[in-house]
Scaffold this motif. Structure first.
Motif, PDB file in Angstrom:
ATOM      1  N   HIS A   7      12.021  -8.830 -10.602  1.00 12.36           N
ATOM      2  CA  HIS A   7      11.344  -7.597 -10.231  1.00 12.36           C
ATOM      3  C   HIS A   7      11.907  -7.000  -8.936  1.00 12.36           C
ATOM      4  CE1 HIS A   7       8.041  -4.753  -9.967  1.00 12.36           C
ATOM      5  NE2 HIS A   7       7.963  -5.056  -8.696  1.00 12.36           N
ATOM      6  N   ARG A  11      13.770  -3.442  -8.924  1.00  8.03           N
ATOM      7  CA  ARG A  11      13.109  -2.402  -8.173  1.00  8.03           C
ATOM      8  C   ARG A  11      14.050  -1.792  -7.132  1.00  8.03           C
ATOM      9  NH1 ARG A  11      10.161  -2.067  -3.520  1.00  8.03           N
ATOM     10  NH2 ARG A  11       8.515  -0.515  -3.553  1.00  8.03           N
ATOM     11  N   LEU A  75      -3.473  -3.215  -4.111  1.00  9.14           N
ATOM     12  CA  LEU A  75      -2.942  -3.964  -5.259  1.00  9.14           C
ATOM     13  C   LEU A  75      -2.956  -5.470  -4.988  1.00  9.14           C
ATOM     14  CD1 LEU A  75       0.197  -1.704  -5.888  1.00  9.14           C
ATOM     15  CD2 LEU A  75      -2.153  -1.344  -6.699  1.00  9.14           C
ATOM     16  N   ASP A  77      -2.152  -7.456  -7.877  1.00  5.77           N
ATOM     17  CA  ASP A  77      -1.364  -7.913  -9.010  1.00  5.77           C
ATOM     18  C   ASP A  77      -0.186  -8.787  -8.541  1.00  5.77           C
ATOM     19  OD1 ASP A  77      -0.487  -7.013 -12.015  1.00  5.77           O
ATOM     20  OD2 ASP A  77       1.239  -7.249 -10.656  1.00  5.77           O
ATOM     21  N   GLN A  79       2.715  -9.379  -9.746  1.00  5.77           N
ATOM     22  CA  GLN A  79       4.034  -8.718  -9.790  1.00  5.77           C
ATOM     23  C   GLN A  79       4.243  -7.816  -8.578  1.00  5.77           C
ATOM     24  OE1 GLN A  79       6.283  -7.406 -12.790  1.00  5.77           O
ATOM     25  NE2 GLN A  79       5.198  -8.325 -14.527  1.00  5.77           N
ATOM     26  N   GLU A  80       3.217  -7.063  -8.240  1.00  5.69           N
ATOM     27  CA  GLU A  80       3.333  -6.173  -7.082  1.00  5.69           C
ATOM     28  C   GLU A  80       3.542  -6.979  -5.801  1.00  5.69           C
ATOM     29  OE1 GLU A  80       3.635  -3.060  -7.244  1.00  5.69           O
ATOM     30  OE2 GLU A  80       2.813  -2.478  -9.187  1.00  5.69           O
ATOM     31  N   ARG A  81       2.802  -8.070  -5.704  1.00  3.39           N
ATOM     32  CA  ARG A  81       2.924  -8.900  -4.494  1.00  3.39           C
ATOM     33  C   ARG A  81       4.300  -9.571  -4.448  1.00  3.39           C
ATOM     34  NH1 ARG A  81      -2.009 -12.586  -5.256  1.00  3.39           N
ATOM     35  NH2 ARG A  81      -1.125 -13.648  -3.443  1.00  3.39           N
ATOM     36  N   ARG A  84       7.235  -7.569  -3.248  1.00  2.50           N
ATOM     37  CA  ARG A  84       7.380  -7.275  -1.809  1.00  2.50           C
ATOM     38  C   ARG A  84       7.363  -8.553  -0.987  1.00  2.50           C
ATOM     39  NH1 ARG A  84       4.390  -3.425  -4.863  1.00  2.50           N
ATOM     40  NH2 ARG A  84       4.789  -1.272  -4.226  1.00  2.50           N
TER      41      ARG A  84
END
Lengths: 537, 537
Positions: A7, A11, A75, A77, A79-81, A84
């Motif tokens: 990811h 990204r 967020l 989630d 994946q979001e964490r 980053r």
């Protein structure tokens, strides 16, 4: 699984649709001969999918964040964490690929929509003693956005991507105010609508943001013409635990130290930059890039120095050393390399060093002057194709890196700068340190930014990854390079301090310098919630 | 008696042997008509000689100073102490003339011979909690060297005049290291022996020092060509209560905030600058100054803005407003003013604004470009004589001021800067504030430093001294001007903060900015011995 793992990379460098191109077979063979066994079979596969622990942000605090930003902008989630967890250094990429469980994951991702919401997030984080990592493009290569929590029980990423507006344009003063989350290409698109450009094109241009450029003292490839990012900054707006802070009421001032230059380079440790007022210039109507060759590194550096000291630098002036030139000739199939080599040999150029020069805007008169000085320095023009080829490929480095990683290559860059009289010593010392640490490696270097008093050196290292200890392999080489730099040049010319350079900061700015920065931080961030572990370690 | 009283003035502006020339009778009459009663009968006479109290430095401490510096370099003589009671603002001069007993006198004058001795002085002062006023040329016009003791029982002046060496010259990097006490002309003489110049020529040039230039963010008259002083600084060496602090290892760096820009402008409050590493340039072989006239202030400012934004500024670019131009025409007998006025009227120039432009070094090509842009802006060249006349008289302001004071004139300058879009508003607001406060006065102004995003404004005020309250007369006018500036521009473009501007600093850099500076000061000077009452009030 692989979606989750990759990811971060996807990204970052492939979202423009232009997926990373594969390396030509010829280039792979060439590299294999020089740095040892590489190839498609060396691609790293994670042993198991990376686990993500539950967020340490409590439900009441979550509610506070949601009340401040709206539920869609808070967020949790995984994946979001995971997306980053860090920046884009070689070690970041390697750890992401291998699903390294030791990489800290933020407890939440917050997406404020304006400077007031950024302030609201900080206020909540102060009340609950939560660490905050400001996050722009996430392109740090020095650990600047690692989700370290320091002594805090939780850490959140404050992603500025929604602060993506052009706030104002002052045509008389030629100043534009941009929000911190605007990325390089979007900044240029927004400004172009008014006939302006920043001219700021670092290699991270496609992803990095205005706030990030300011926070890290970024320098673009055209810095000789447009200046470093700090030269463009006329004003800064920051959110801090002590409230909002605005700086910059005039182009220059004697009202004490220039605190803009304290905010610029503060790496999220002294506040979250929310807006930056920037000097803009008219969009150039002409553009010309070309390649030259100089014989030998010393001669090349002397020629660039001459240009800098005679105020005749092209807007882009980039001198490769002998090794980098050899790699460029070898890996760029389009350059008719053998013909070029023959041409250069016939003219007595035994150790060709490639020099890319490019002008934007007022080309003719300036080009004539630069060319005359280069000719006098023994340089030979080898044409526009090389310059244009460089210009078109100039943001591809990070994408090429992904491909090289797939082949089992340890590939990383590091950079420094020194005064001219120290530049050769610095070049030799860093090179020797890297070669000595890595063994069979390609170590190449270029001058990317030149000044009247000195220049930067940008090293690229390619070696075969040591799969027994891939992280230690690079950590040792980087430490050797940093130790070689200390005492000769700066630990970083435009990559910032982050986590990786923090141990070397005191040697550069003194114990007193570190104490002063700590005191400044305490004044704005007494509980230390801002970007724990960065800049000051 | 008069020797004692005038010591400060004589020491400052007439030591080159060129005593202040008397103002021509014609000029006195012209002024008298415009600002009210002035004349030789208005000369201020002190009522009685100024008394000097005994030094508060105890005998044991005196012995420590003498052991550190040698007895010849520790002065308690009343003349020496009176000679360093303050700077050269109008109020300083007035108070010296009238023998104002409220002006604080330092308890001793210390003359260290090198950076180590400066450090030794600070160490003694820390141990005995004695205030230290670093003193260079003593040309501050904002109270920067006032012998305030704050909460200390004694205050000493640390005069850097013995730190007068050129430490090193790096011909490759074009960097020279100069000690802090070297004055402008001596710096140029020392550098000229190596073929270099700083090109830094503020009006205080004849007396002010390298350390003072750095401590106050000085800007020279040729700043468009050579940069502000801070642009020349590549490194700084300071003595602080916490020990020695050295900054500057590369021309540019991303190793956190640029702390050089915190040391530059620190006004003796964060350390005593002992050495400065400076970018030098080759001595110019050519030099050309000339005068132009533009019709109206708006047109003139627009022309200068055009030059700045097209990177076509002459090294010196100085635009007078209508009032300053009128005064120049009236008071410069050599300029054949009536002929000039006729010539300009015939060409439709109703509100002539004088523009002085000067190039050093590479003149021809640059002059052609600047001239073309000026002509396109409707400006008219009126010849070399005016430019040369300005160049020859450019350091005479302070001496003329002494003469004007003899005639009962209240004469003072103040300066500011703003972005271009605020410049007219700033010009009008400051002018209106001064006129409203002073009544019958000449208020004139020029742009002395131009940048892409804005410019400085330098005001000169002439009015008849109000002998009932001469100090209050100027204090009220200055306060009105400062309040007018706040919110539009910077409280000071190149005069620094000192005592006078300290009340306005927070409005410019914010409460957080002041807190950050206080914190930085506490880190290097925890007991607050350095330059009490300056910068942070």
């Amino acid at each position: 699984m692989s979606d989750l793992i990759n990811h971060r990379i996807r990204r970052s460098w492939t979202e423009r649709g232009a997926g990373a191109a594969a390396l030509p077979e010829r280039a792979v063979r060439w590299l294999d001969q020089r740095i040892g066994r590489i190839g498609p079979d060396r691609d790293t596969k994670p042993v198991s999918p990376r686990s993500v622990t539950e967020s340490a942000v409590s439900v009441p605090v979550r509610t506070e964040f949601e009340d401040a930003l709206g539920p869609d902008h808070v967020l949790f989630d995984p994946q979001e964490r995971l997306g980053r967890t860090g920046g884009l250094s070689y070690l970041d990429l390697l750890r992401t690929r291998t699903g390294d469980e030791t990489v800290p994951v933020p407890d939440a991702v917050l997406l404020p929509g304006d400077p007031d919401e950024v302030q609201a997030v900080l206020d909540i984080c102060v009340r609950h003693d939560i660490g905050v990592v400001p996050f722009g493009g996430g392109t740090s290569v020095v650990g600047g956005v690692a989700a370290l929590r320091g002594d805090k029980s939780a850490v959140v990423v404050l992603d500025l991507e929604r602060l993506d507006d052009l706030v104002s344009v002052d045509d008389v003063s030629r100043i534009a105010v941009l929000q911190a989350g605007v990325r390089g290409p979007e900044a240029e698109r927004l400004l172009a609508a008014h006939g302006y450009t920043l001219g700021h094109v670092p290699q991270s241009f496609e992803r990095a943001t205005i706030g990030g450029f300011a926070a890290t003292r970024s320098a673009g490839q055209a810095s000789a013409g447009y200046g470093r990012f700090e030269d463009m900054v006329t004003g800064v707006r920051l959110a801090t635990p002590k409230g909002e802070w605005r700086l910059g009421v005039a182009p220059a001032s004697a009202a004490g130290p220039d605190l803009r230059q304290l905010a610029v380079g503060s790496e999220g440790a002294l506040g979250v930059i929310t807006e930056v007022a920037l000097r803009v210039r008219p969009l150039p109507d002409h553009r010309h890039y070309e390649g030259w060759v100089v014989d030998g590194w010393d001669g090349g550096a002397a020629a660039v120095r001459k240009l800098a000291q005679e105020h005749a630098l092209a807007d882009v002036t980039r001198l490769s050393d002998v090794d980098e030139t050899a790699v460029s000739f070898a890996l760029n199939a389009g350059w008719k390399t053998s013909l070029l080599r023959g041409y250069l040999r016939a003219r007595g150029m035994r150790s060709p060093c490639l020099l890319i020069v490019g002008w934007e805007g007022d080309v003719v008169g300036r080009r004539r002057r630069t060319s005359a000085l280069l000719r006098r320095a023994g340089a030979r023009r080898i044409g526009k194709a090389l310059g244009e080829s460089w210009r078109h490929g100039r943001f591809s480095g990070p994408r090429q890196r992904d491909v090289l990683l797939d082949l089992g290559v340890c590939v990383e860059t590091l950079e420094t700068a020194a005064y001219w009289s120290n530049l050769d010593e610095l070049h030799d010392a860093v090179r020797a340190a890297l070669v000595s640490s890595l063994g069979q490696a390609i170590v190449m270097c270029h001058v990317s930014h030149a000044y009247e008093t000195g220049a930067s050196l940008y090293f690229t290292v390619l070696t075969s990854r040591d799969d027994r200890d891939p992280i230690g392999q690079w950590q040792r080489a980087k430490a050797a390079a940093c130790e070689a730099i200390t005492g000769i040049g700066t630990i970083t010319h435009h990559h910032a301090v982050g986590v990786d350079h923090a141990p070397y900061l005191e040697a550069e700015i003194g114990r007193i310098g570190v104490d002063v920065l700590r005191a400044a931080k305490s004044a704005v961030d007494p509980t230390g919630i801002l970007n724990p572990g960065k800049l000051l370690g």
